[in-house]
Design a protein around this motif. Structure first.
Motif, PDB file in Angstrom:
ATOM      1  N   GLU A   1      27.365 131.303 -15.882  1.00 21.87           N
ATOM      2  CA  GLU A   1      26.972 130.959 -17.237  1.00 21.87           C
ATOM      3  C   GLU A   1      26.208 129.643 -17.273  1.00 21.87           C
ATOM      4  N   MET A   2      26.693 128.684 -16.518  1.00 23.42           N
ATOM      5  CA  MET A   2      26.022 127.404 -16.566  1.00 23.42           C
ATOM      6  C   MET A   2      24.610 127.491 -16.009  1.00 23.42           C
ATOM      7  N   THR A   3      24.473 128.261 -14.937  1.00 24.53           N
ATOM      8  CA  THR A   3      23.127 128.431 -14.401  1.00 24.53           C
ATOM      9  C   THR A   3      22.221 129.056 -15.456  1.00 24.53           C
TER      10      THR A   3
ATOM     11  N   THR B   1      15.630 129.493 -12.537  1.00 27.39           N
ATOM     12  CA  THR B   1      17.041 129.208 -12.698  1.00 27.39           C
ATOM     13  C   THR B   1      17.734 130.275 -13.534  1.00 27.39           C
TER      14      THR B   1
ATOM     15  N   VAL C   1      21.622 126.367 -18.360  1.00 28.29           N
ATOM     16  CA  VAL C   1      20.713 125.291 -17.956  1.00 28.29           C
ATOM     17  C   VAL C   1      19.320 125.851 -17.717  1.00 28.29           C
TER      18      VAL C   1
ATOM     19  N   VAL D   1      29.983 129.266 -12.979  1.00 26.21           N
ATOM     20  CA  VAL D   1      28.767 129.098 -12.196  1.00 26.21           C
ATOM     21  C   VAL D   1      27.629 129.895 -12.825  1.00 26.21           C
TER      22      VAL D   1
ATOM     23  N   MET E   1      18.066 132.368  -5.022  1.00 29.53           N
ATOM     24  CA  MET E   1      16.913 131.536  -5.368  1.00 29.53           C
ATOM     25  C   MET E   1      15.754 131.772  -4.406  1.00 29.53           C
TER      26      MET E   1
ATOM     27  N   PRO F   1      29.535 128.063  -4.777  1.00 34.28           N
ATOM     28  CA  PRO F   1      28.439 128.914  -5.221  1.00 34.28           C
ATOM     29  C   PRO F   1      27.124 128.623  -4.509  1.00 34.28           C
ATOM     30  N   GLY F   2      27.089 127.526  -3.801  1.00 31.19           N
ATOM     31  CA  GLY F   2      25.815 127.043  -3.290  1.00 31.19           C
ATOM     32  C   GLY F   2      25.052 128.054  -2.463  1.00 31.19           C
TER      33      GLY F   2
ATOM     34  N   GLU G   1      21.596 129.828  -3.383  1.00 27.69           N
ATOM     35  CA  GLU G   1      20.423 129.590  -2.547  1.00 27.69           C
ATOM     36  C   GLU G   1      19.820 130.908  -2.083  1.00 27.69           C
TER      37      GLU G   1
END
Lengths: 495, 105, 472, 639, 169
Positions: free
Chosen positions: A399-401, A328, A404, A397, A485, A477-478, A482
């Motif tokens: 920063e949060m990724t 992540t 987390v 998007v 990822m 952002p998905g 993906e």
């Protein structure tokens, strides 16, 4: 010719074409055509890539191609892309294309300007597609060198000093890099056999620990210089401040990403054991970068300095995330590269427009611009909001990724470091709003600025080119995430 | 081979001469006297070569011929040097080594 | 002796013939047609250069005093290319007032005989031939350095060169004599068998090494370089910096491996120290230079330091890197010298600050200089990058990572002063820039060749493979 | 089962309106812009009322079974990890449905009201765009089905608040207020974010349903204390509460709220009275089971105390303000303090009265407080001033305003049968059961509330007639209508059996008024009202005399307990002037200085050693021989 | 006897050598150099290298010294007295030379030279043969090369001289 090679060939051809044109109009037309084709190629590549992945191609790299170059040294021109490189290529193409429009009225030595700009772009594209450390290094330096001319000739302020400092520091960084790469090469055939620069092949090895310990800091620091790792970031403020608009855009937007990408692709991927062991040192440094950049930006009065320090902070976050060693946070690092690339390019574009109109970048000499330049000012606010991580824009998007993801680290020390760097978001808000407040809001300070020319079409186009992806990334952002990822499995598997 | 004289002694003599030449090269204030010192120095080597040949490897004449060629080359060197010195003298009316320092730093 | 084997001396013979031909021409030619002589000499030498690329067997002659291999052949060819470029650039110079019509032939004669000396030095199979080659290579250059008779600087350069060189060969000879004393022979083949490290032979080796280092301008044996480079005519400086130095480097590389394998521990250590000193001091001295020739002199000193990295490994790959680098260096350095010479010839300006704003008046010349500087600095994608990279690679392959790091940092320092030149030409504007001018055809040809070399030598990998094939 | 998919359109409609208005970039005609905004809201309100109707109606009356929490829509928006996706979704439960109704209704009223209030303003379309954006964000926040989605919209709400406060961007005070609001809440959100990180790390989920589930990852485990005698969960909740407190202007993060009154008054009504500021309450209520059970409700204790202190301080500060909107702002803060207090005192008992009371108060307060603000807006619109000292005897000029304002004042003071009475009374009842001191504070604040509200009322509508530059008159129907509507709700809302719908455990509860308590609270309210009447219904010197006699105490209150000054000191002096300047200095002089020093030293060194190249050939020879001999000596000594 | 002679010659070599580099009259220095060279020729005779001695005398004593003397006369007055170098430079040079002597002598005396038993006579004819031989220990090639060297040097020296005359006239 394969699509990746054409990513490099098209700029080269553009440069060649530019050598033979005369005058600003022709030069910018050709530059726009060349970079436009490049952008189309990048989009096509992205689509194609996603199709292939969708069709079940699960190889680590797609569009691979391998041409033996220096046979006896086993140096190859080896290229291939995964989701990470595709994303960054797309970013580069966008910023480069936008940069051409932002430099639409480059009067002085216009041809040369576009040539240098596109040479820089060539280096960046080549870097992102390289799978061979040698070619990667070659393109890396190729991307850095034009900066000297770009800042030195077309810059402002202490341009000679800034250009020299920037070039030398980045080159000094690549000095460490070079040694690291050679170290990798000479350890790439532990059982005898052919030495190689190929990243994928080296990645298959399990390098001895003492070698990793020696090489990791070299490579990470080498790339870290370009990634504005504290305390090697000091080329950044002066460099950005002196560079012409499009160059700042490209440099902060794209070139600094080379550092993050390289640190990730080479240092982390190839030397995972040392990375895991030594990451704490660099975690401290990057966490300092994040906070330090943010605090550094607090008191600046020059817009470009604000943004430069902000870049230090944001790029620090990239390296920070890279060091967190999980999928992540890696994903977040790449997203942050994209996000920062877009919004910092946008920032610099806007700053350039403001500077062109007012011939100052001192926020205290401005004030109340919102009324005079509604489009530029509004976009500046949006860019600022993206920068401070407003949801719905790209920064959030990314920063949060990162946060987390980074917080998933088992070790408490790392999680505390995360909390430390999370705090930067407040400071970010302060310096962004401070600038916005002083510069754009309030009553018009300088009556001479009462009727500045509104944004021209090419400026609007340039802005739009950057703004749309920022919002797009922030809202949807998905697929991007993906795509990234899916490419991380091979890398994560090493940790 | 000289009766009763060891190779070390001869080599010592030539080495001492060599460094006397060096000393001269380093201290003389005149281009020509530097040249003289150089000749001293080169001849010391030639002596060394010949002596080594005679004492240690007398089967052939390698050192001996080397000495011959050193002498010849030294002569050539002197010729070139003197030509230049004379030219220089014409230009600045001095052969003082201190005057020959327009090129520096 | 089998006289047919003399074909092994093809290049030496061809060059000797050339020398004699020049003498004949000097005598036979009408003095009014002397101005054609440079062209003739150039054509002849081009022919000679082309000849040098024809394959030639290995072998030795004169009881081992002379030997040749494809690698040595290649070295000579590299020197040929260097001199050819120098000649192209000198074409206008020799017809200028500085040389004078009646001294044209001699100019070429001296250059060629010096090159012949370099040949013999490279091909030498014993110390005597080596020494004679060395002297033949350097004494004519001393005369050439003093060629501009009406200029004090030229004479000063000449005298400094001849005196320093003589001292250096004195030390070198003393070293040879010690080696001879312990090894028992002047022939390399026999000597190598007789040599083993002991007090006297080590001292001999060190003296010998110092003497040879003088030719390569390694620190601290480099002091003459800058003064001579600055004072000598630019063509001669070019020659010194490329051909003379290249030959000495080659010889050092050959001898270290062939003659002193048992001394490897010693010379490796020396090379490391001297390489660091040379790179660093060369760079430090270069940082503040304002005269372009002097600046390039120090730059070439620093470059020599980098070359040592290729010698360290003492294997074929290292030697290849050295050869390849020297080849690239010849193109890069001569491109720089070419531009300096063109400007000096047209305007008499040699100072860096006088180059300000050059790009705006002479864009092509400036671009050549830009490429040359980038190549010297080792910036991709020009050839210099590849040359340096392979040098560093060979040193790293031998385990000298620390040294490589020092070297690369020195590359960065060197980049600073190379960028200073670029800064003057591109970044600065000038009140009185050098006016636009067009150089003569040979100069332009040479610059085009240099640019082609700079651009393609690195990218076009078969060249490297070819060099490697010949070295192996 | 009714299909609730259309719930998505409730936030989406304002968003569309925002896009249309935002992209048209002020080129759109004012009338069209207003129409777009209002229309989208009308639709959204209709949808949410329909939704509430069918949601609550599904069970019919008199049931004894919990309302189901529905998630009609859910999709992965961004996959952090496979087990921890960032989802977007809709959560429908009594709490969110209730909030949906409140938000859409108040927003609709404000949209309509603004048609009149903002008429002719520059940036009319921009105003509506921001308003739509806010509504969208608030609705998204309300409907969020996981905590990260909450955070997403939480931030959006914050930024739209920033934009609206700074709507008059050429007014420096507005800019400062907007910045302050954003930065203070951002600081609070930092806590929120860290709290989320900790919570999600240990819980492994963002989902409210899982977090709150009794057998979920949080509540099924016993968390060992790790720090300060409490478990990490407690600290996470506390950090989350920090975010809530920031948004809800709880002490000590309340300082932005009074300044936020720089925004247009309808905005204050919508954002800073009715909806956004109660998001904190909403958040705590959302996570109520977690707050209630982790560490035996220790975090809830904090909530209670923070609420109580905020309520008290705000009420005190409200008494001395001279700006009509600021009085209302402090009153808002005080009332939200009430709500927090109520949540905090909900003990673990089955009926958790405080929870229902808190949300009930939230519900009623939203309407009467927005009514107050809109009324204040009417006055400001008429007089072009906020200053109480320039008002007086307005009841003749502004009758609509007067009556609706009075209704609202009575409601907030807790006079039956107005809605505020019922909700406040429930709060006090809940507090009394739980904690005496908190109850005492609440009780005292009730009196203060009545006092300062009627101080306001009497000063404005009674008192001395002032010299008005032009005769004050009320706005058009579009301003009066919302007033009337809200007043109507205020009148009737108290009779809604709120506990039937919203309760901590989802089961319907019947609450009966405790007339003993109610009587005493009415009593203290009346005392407050009478005191205000005595002091302010006619112009007197007495209030200022009292103020003077209190001296330093009065100054303390007037200076807002110096909290703002402390903040200013921390932000300006410490953060910017010390750390920021320090870092900048350090960077320029130490870090950069080091690099420059390296460069300069190299150059100096270069200049220094240049002299070695002296031009003397003998010196060169010296160096040459020295070098050779040095090599020799070195190797002799080494071997 | 030979030994005594050697010591005598050695002493004079060193003595005249020192005089050569210290004499403040340059012409005298040239003369002292001549003595040194002659002394060396004597040593060559002693070793049996008659040819070498002859070359030494002819080339050096006959050619070079004369050349130097001419040069001196061209550039100096007869009784020109040389200035001394700065003390520091003298000292440094002295130290360096002594160090060089020290190092070299140390090496020479600590090296164990092999004893050569067989001591063939030096035959003039062998020398002559080798000079023109092309095999091992043959010196035809060096002979040719040095002729080119001398030619080149002559050309070089003349060209400088020739040019000068041109300019003067």
């Amino acid at each position: 010719m394969d699509i990746l090679t054409s990513l490099v060939v098209v700029p080269v051809l553009t440069v060649l074409a530019l050598f033979f044109v005369k005058g600003l109009r022709q030069a910018r037309a050709w530059a726009a055509i060349g970079t436009g084709i490049e952008l189309l190629l990048a989009i096509w590549l992205t689509v194609w890539y996603l199709q292939l992945r969708g069709a079940g191609h699960t190889e680590e790299m797609l569009f691979m191609r391998d041409v033996l170059w220096f046979k006896s040294l086993n140096i190859h021109y080896a290229i291939g892309v995964d989701g990470i490189s595709v994303a960054l290529i797309l970013l580069t193409a966008i910023v480069l294309f936008a940069g051409v429009f932002i430099s639409w009225h480059m009067q002085e030595l216009s041809k040369e300007f576009f040539i240098s700009l596109i040479v820089l772009g060539t280096g960046v594209f080549g870097f992102f597609i390289s799978l061979d450390l040698f070619t990667m290094f070659l393109f890396y330096e190729l991307a850095v060198i034009p900066m000297y001319l770009l800042i030195g000739i077309w810059g402002t302020g202490p341009r000679e000093y800034a250009a020299m400092k920037l070039t030398l520091m980045l080159m000094a960084g690549s000095a460490f890099l070079l040694v690291g790469i050679l170290g990798l090469y000479f350890n790439s055939a532990p059982g005898g056999g052919q030495l190689t620069f190929n990243i994928l092949e080296i990645a298959r090895l399990d390098l001895p620990m003492n070698m990793q310990r020696f090489l990791f800091p070299l490579i990470f620091m080498g790339f870290g210089v370009l990634g504005a790792l504290f305390p090697f970031h000091t080329w950044s403020p002066d460099g950005h401040a002196s560079a012409p608009t499009a160059v700042s855009m490209l440099h902060a937007g794209v070139l600094m990403k080379l550092g993050g990408y390289g640190a990730f692709r080479v240092a982390m991927y190839l030397l995972p054991a040392a990375a895991a062991e030594m990451s704490w040192i660099f975690i401290i440094l990057t966490a300092i970068s994040v906070l330090y950049g943010a605090f550094g930006a607090l008191r600046q009065t020059d817009l470009k300095y604000i943004n430069a320090y902000s870049s230090v902070s944001h790029c620090g976050l990239v390296l920070f995330a890279v060091l967190m060693l999980n999928k992540t946070s890696f994903d977040g690092a790449v997203l942050q590269m994209l996000s920062h690339g877009l919004m910092t390019a946008l920032f610099f574009a806007l700053i350039g427009m403001l500077y062109e109109r007012m011939h100052t970048r001192d926020i205290y000499k401005m004030g109340g611009l919102m009324k005079v330049l509604p489009v530029i000012s509004s976009v500046y606010v949006i860019a600022g909001l993206a920068s401070l991580g407003l949801p719905g824009l790209s920064g959030f998007v990314a920063e949060m990724t990162i946060f987390v993801g980074a917080f998933q680290h088992e070790d408490l020390f790392y999680r505390i470091a995360v909390i430390g760097s999370v705090s930067a978001i407040v400071v970010t808000a302060v310096y962004i709003l401070r600038a916005v407040g002083i510069m754009l809001m309030g009553p018009l300070k300088n009556p001479a600025f009462a009727d500045l020319p509104k944004a021209a079409w090419q400026e609007r186009l340039g802005i739009l080119l950057l703004l749309v992806p920022i919002a797009g990334m922030g809202l949807f952002p998905g697929w991007l995430s993906e795509m990234i990822m899916n490419s991380l499995d091979h890398i994560v598997a090493k940790f | 081979m000289i009766e009763g004289v060891s190779i070390q002694e001869i080599m010592a003599v030539s080495v001492i001469l060599f460094f006397i030449g060096v000393y001269g090269f380093l201290t003389r204030r005149n281009l020509i006297s530097i040249l003289i010192s150089l000749d001293l120095l080169l001849n010391a080597v030639a002596l060394n070569m010949a002596a080594i040949n005679r004492y240690l490897h007398p089967d052939n004449f390698q050192g001996h011929f080397f000495a011959v060629f050193i002498i010849a080359v030294a002569a050539a060197e002197v010729a070139v040097a003197i030509a230049i010195i004379v030219d220089l003298y014409r230009l600045i009316h001095s052969v003082d080594v201190e005057e020959v320092d327009k090129l520096k730093y | 002796m089998d006289w047919q084997k003399l074909i092994l001396m093809r290049d030496e013979l061809s060059l000797t013939v050339l020398l004699l031909l020049l003498l004949v021409l000097e005598i036979a030619m009408d003095s009014r047609r002397k101005h054609q002589l440079p062209t003739i000499a150039l054509a002849l030498f081009a022919l000679h250069t082309a000849l040098g690329f024809l394959p030639l067997a290995s072998g030795h002659l004169f009881g081992g005093m002379f030997h040749t291999t494809p690698m040595l052949q290649l070295m000579k060819s590299i020197l040929n290319i260097g001199l050819l470029l120098v000649l192209l650039q000198a074409h206008a110079y020799v017809r200028s007032e500085w040389v004078g019509r009646e001294r044209i032939t001699e100019f070429y004669f001296l250059l060629f005989s010096s090159l012949l000396g370099a040949y013999f030095m490279i091909s030498a199979g014993d110390f005597l031939m080596f020494y004679l080659g060395l002297e033949l290579a350097s004494l004519p250059v001393a005369a050439l350095a003093a060629y501009e008779l009406s200029r004090q600087r030229s004479a000063e350069a000449g005298i400094k060169l001849v005196l320093s060189a003589a001292l250096a060969s004195g030390v070198l000879l003393l070293g040879i004599s010690f080696l001879y004393a312990t090894g028992g022979s002047m022939y390399f083949e026999d000597l190598q068998k007789g040599l083993s490290p002991n007090v006297l032979s080590v001292l001999g080796f060190l003296f010998f090494f110092s003497g040879l280092s003088f030719k390569i301008s390694l620190v601290p044996f480099h002091f003459w370089t800058a003064d001579v480079y600055e004072g000598a005519p630019i063509s001669v400086t070019s020659y010194l910096s490329v051909v003379s130095k290249g030959a000495a480097v080659f010889v050092l590389g050959i001898l270290l491996v062939q003659l002193f394998p048992l001394y490897a521990d010693i010379w490796r250590e020396i090379l490391v120290v001297i390489a660091i000193l040379t790179m660093t001091l060369g760079n430090l001295f270069a940082l503040r230079q304002t005269n372009m020739k002097r600046f390039l002199a120090f730059s070439s000193i620093a470059q020599a330091g980098f070359i040592l990295l290729g010698l360290l490994a003492g294997d074929s790959r290292g030697m290849t890197a050295v050869l390849y680098f020297v080849l690239i260096y010849a193109f890069s350095n001569l491109a720089a010298f070419g531009v300096v010479q063109a400007i000096a010839l047209h305007t008499g300006k040699e100072t860096m600050s006088e180059y300000e704003g050059l790009y705006r008046s002479n864009p092509r010349l400036s671009l050549v200089m830009l490429l040359a500087m980038f190549s010297l600095a080792g910036v991709p994608p020009v050839a210099g990058f590849f040359g340096k990279f392979f040098l560093f690679m060979s040193a790293a392959g031998a385990g000298y990572y620390g040294l490589v790091l020092v070297a690369v940092i020195n590359v960065v320092i060197s980049l600073y002063y190379y960028l200073l030149v670029i800064r003057a030409m591109f970044l600065r504007k000038s009140e009185q820039p050098i006016a636009h001018f067009v150089s003569d055809l040979p100069m332009r040809i040479s610059l085009v060749l240099c640019v082609a070399g700079i651009l393609f030598l690195g990218l076009y990998s078969p060249v490297y493979e070819w060099v490697l094939g010949l070295v192996l | 089962m009714t299909n609730f998919d259309y719930a998505l359109w409730i936030p989406l409609l304002p968003f569309l309106s925002f896009l249309i208005l935002g992209l048209s970039a002020n080129k759109i005609k004012a009338r069209a812009a207003g129409l777009t905004g209002v229309l989208s809201l009308v639709l959204a309100t209709a949808l949410s009322l329909l939704l509430a109707w069918s949601y609550f109606g599904a069970h019919g009356g008199g049931h004894e079974q919990a309302y189901a929490a529905l998630q009609p829509l859910k999709w992965v928006w961004l996959r952090f990890t496979d087990t921890l996706p960032f989802e977007m979704g809709i959560l429908l439960d009594p709490l969110s449905v209730m909030m949906l109704v409140v938000v859409t209704l108040v927003s609709l009223m404000v949209h309509i009201y603004s048609l009149g209030y903002m008429k002719g303003e520059r940036g009319f379309a921009r105003y509506y765009a921001f308003l739509s954006l806010f509504t969208f964000a608030m609705l998204g926040l309300v409907l969020a089905n996981n905590i990260f989605q909450t955070y997403f919209f939480w931030e959006l709400v914050g930024v739209s608040s920033f934009l609206l406060i700074g709507f008059y961007y050429d007014r420096p005070s507005a800019v400062a207020a907007a910045k302050k609001a954003f930065i203070v809440t951002r600081f609070a959100d930092l806590g929120f974010l860290i709290g989320i990180l900790i919570l999600s790390y240990y819980a492994g989920t963002f989902d409210f349903a899982q977090l709150n589930a009794p057998d979920g990852p949080v509540l099924s485990k016993d968390w060992a204390p790790v720090f300060g005698g409490h478990s990490l969960m407690f600290w996470a909740l506390l950090l989350i509460f920090m975010g809530a407190a920031g948004k809800s202007a709880m002490f000590p993060l309340h300082i932005w709220l009074p300044d936020a009154m720089e925004g247009p008054t309808p905005v204050s009504a919508l954002i800073h009275a009715a909806t956004m500021v109660v998001a904190g309450v909403y958040l705590v209520a959302r996570l109520f089971p977690v707050y209630e059970l982790v560490d035996y409700g220790a975090a809830l204790q904090v909530v209670a105390w923070v609420g109580a202190i905020s309520a008290l301080l705000a009420a005190i500060m409200a008494m001395v303000q001279m700006d009509i909107k600021r009085v209302l702002a402090y009153s808002t803060m005080s009332q939200i303090g009430y709500m927090m207090l109520a949540l905090g005192v909900s003990d673990g008992g089955a009926d958790a009265l405080g929870y229902t009371a808190s949300l009930f108060h939230l519900f009623t307060h939203a309407f009467f407080k927005s009514l107050l603000f809109l009324g204040a807006g009417m006055i400001i619109h008429a007089l072009h001033t906020n200053d109480l000292r320039e008002m007086g005897n307005l009841r003749k000029h502004l009758p609509w305003t007067h009556w609706t304002f009075l209704i609202a004042c009575l409601a907030i003071s807790g006079i039956p049968p107005f809605s505020g009475f019922f909700s406040k009374d429930e709060i006090l009842a809940a507090a009394r059961e739980n904690h005496f001191w908190i109850f005492a504070i609440g009780y005292f604040v009730a009196g203060l509330t009545a006092f300062y509200m009627f101080r306001l009322y009497f000063t404005i509508f009674w008192g001395r007639e002032r010299q008005y530059s032009h005769k004050p008159h009320e706005g058009g129907w579009n301003m009066k209508l919302p007033l009337a509507f809200l007043a109507l709700i205020t009148l009737v809302a108290g009779f809604i059996p709120f506990g039937e719908f919203v309760s901590a455990d989802g089961l319907p509860h019947h609450s009966a008024l405790d007339w003993k308590l109610a009587g005493s609270s009415i009593g203290i309210a009346l005392i407050g009202i009478l005191a205000a009447m005595y002091l302010y219904s006619e112009y007197k010197q007495l209030p200022s005399q009292i103020a003077r006699s209190l001296g330093p105490l009065y100054r303390l209150v007037e200076r807002k307990f110096y909290i703002d000054d402390i903040y200013a000191f921390v932000a300006k002096r410490i953060m910017i002037d010390t750390i920021g300047a320090g870092v900048a200095w350090f960077d320029r002089h130490i870090v950069d200085g080091t690099m420059n020093l390296i460069g300069r030293t190299t150059l100096r060194l270069s200049s220094a050693i240049k002299g070695v190249q002296s031009g003397q050939v003998q010196h060169y020879a010296l160096a040459f021989l020295g070098g050779a001999l040095a090599l020799a000596v070195f190797f002799f000594f080494r071997s | 006897m030979e030994r005594l002679l050697f010591y005598l010659i050695a002493a004079s070599l060193i003595g005249f050598g020192l005089l050569t580099v210290t004499s403040r009259r340059i012409l005298r220095a040239a003369v002292y150099l001549f003595f040194v060279l002659a002394g060396m020729a004597a040593l060559y005779f002693l070793m049996g290298y008659n040819f070498l001695a002859a070359v030494q005398l002819v080339v050096y004593a006959g050619g070079v010294v004369v050349l130097i003397v001419f040069a001196i006369l061209l550039t100096h007055g007869i009784d020109h007295r040389l200035r001394l170098a700065p003390a520091g430079q003298m000292l440094a040079a002295l130290a360096l030379s002594l160090a060089g002597i020290g190092v070299s002598l140390f090496a020479i005396f600590s090296y164990d030279f092999p004893k050569v038993l067989r001591e063939p006579e030096v035959e003039m004819s062998a020398i002559g043969q080798q000079l023109l031989s092309t095999g091992k220990n043959g010196y035809l090639l060096p002979f040719e090369v040095i002729s080119i060297l001398l030619l080149a040097v002559m050309v070089g020296a003349i060209v400088i001289a020739k040019g000068r005359k041109m300019k003067n006239s």
